[in-house]
Design a protein around this motif. Structure first.
Motif, short mmCIF file in Angstrom:
data_model
loop_
_atom_site.label_atom_id
_atom_site.label_comp_id
_atom_site.label_asym_id
_atom_site.label_seq_id
_atom_site.Cartn_x
_atom_site.Cartn_y
_atom_site.Cartn_z
N THR A 21 -13.91 -7.96 -26.59
CA THR A 21 -12.90 -7.76 -25.58
C THR A 21 -13.23 -8.39 -24.33
O THR A 21 -12.36 -8.31 -23.47
N GLY A 28 -9.85 -5.52 -19.91
CA GLY A 28 -10.43 -4.91 -18.91
C GLY A 28 -11.66 -4.35 -19.42
O GLY A 28 -11.90 -4.43 -20.43
N LEU A 29 -12.39 -4.04 -18.45
CA LEU A 29 -13.81 -3.60 -19.05
C LEU A 29 -13.75 -2.07 -19.37
O LEU A 29 -14.75 -1.66 -20.18
N GLY A 30 -12.80 -1.45 -19.30
CA GLY A 30 -12.65 0.07 -19.77
C GLY A 30 -12.42 -0.06 -21.41
O GLY A 30 -13.30 0.87 -22.12
N VAL A 31 -12.05 -0.87 -22.01
CA VAL A 31 -11.87 -0.96 -23.31
C VAL A 31 -13.20 -1.43 -23.88
O VAL A 31 -13.74 -0.84 -24.90
N ALA A 33 -16.19 -0.87 -22.35
CA ALA A 33 -17.01 0.21 -22.19
C ALA A 33 -16.72 1.44 -23.27
O ALA A 33 -17.73 1.95 -24.00
N LEU A 34 -15.67 1.61 -23.47
CA LEU A 34 -15.24 2.46 -24.59
C LEU A 34 -15.78 2.07 -25.98
O LEU A 34 -16.45 2.90 -26.71
N SER A 37 -19.69 2.11 -26.14
CA SER A 37 -20.32 3.49 -26.10
C SER A 37 -19.90 4.03 -27.40
O SER A 37 -20.90 4.63 -27.91
N SER A 77 -24.93 -2.53 -14.30
CA SER A 77 -23.80 -3.26 -14.48
C SER A 77 -23.81 -4.86 -14.23
O SER A 77 -23.03 -5.71 -14.47
N SER A 80 -24.73 -6.74 -17.61
CA SER A 80 -24.15 -5.77 -18.77
C SER A 80 -24.34 -6.48 -20.01
O SER A 80 -24.69 -5.87 -21.16
#
Length: 115
Positions: A21, A28-31, A33-34, A37, A77, A80
């Motif tokens: 992704t 985005g980085l949110g997807v 990171a989720l 993780s 970060s 990463s």
């Protein structure tokens, strides 16, 4: 053993999906990171199926696993992607420490390839 393998494969698939992704515009980085993780949590859970939660917590910082545990938990970060790869390799080394002679076998295989 089957649950450990299935959980590990789900973890790897989730981590790889998260890394993919990073190349998709607008996600985005949110997807990332989720997914990454969740992948790491599933991978850690796979060891729990092998030795149990109490033993895993007690042995995470044992002398032979301390460096792998440190890399697994380190957050930076700026680099990463590099640390994601290192984190995966650290987990793999950590996982192999629970399989008798696995680290020795992998070490010998790598040394025969490199030398």
């Amino acid at each position: 053993m089957k649950a450990a393998v299935i959980c590990f494969l789900i973890g790897v698939a989730s981590s790889v999906a998260g890394t993919v992704t990073l190349n998709i515009p607008g996600v985005g980085l949110g997807v990332f990171a989720l997914l990454f993780s969740v992948g790491n949590l599933c991978s850690l859970l796979s060891v729990t199926f092998l030795i149990g939660p109490k033993n895993q917590i007690l042995t995470m910082c044992a002398k032979e696993r301390a460096f792998a545990t440190f890399l697994l938990l380190w957050d930076n970060s700026v680099a990463s992607l590099v640390f994601c790869i290192l984190q995966f390799l650290a987990f793999l080394w950590y996982l192999l420490s629970y399989v008798p002679y696995a680290r020795t076998g992998v070490s010998k295989a790598c040394s025969s390839i490199c030398c």
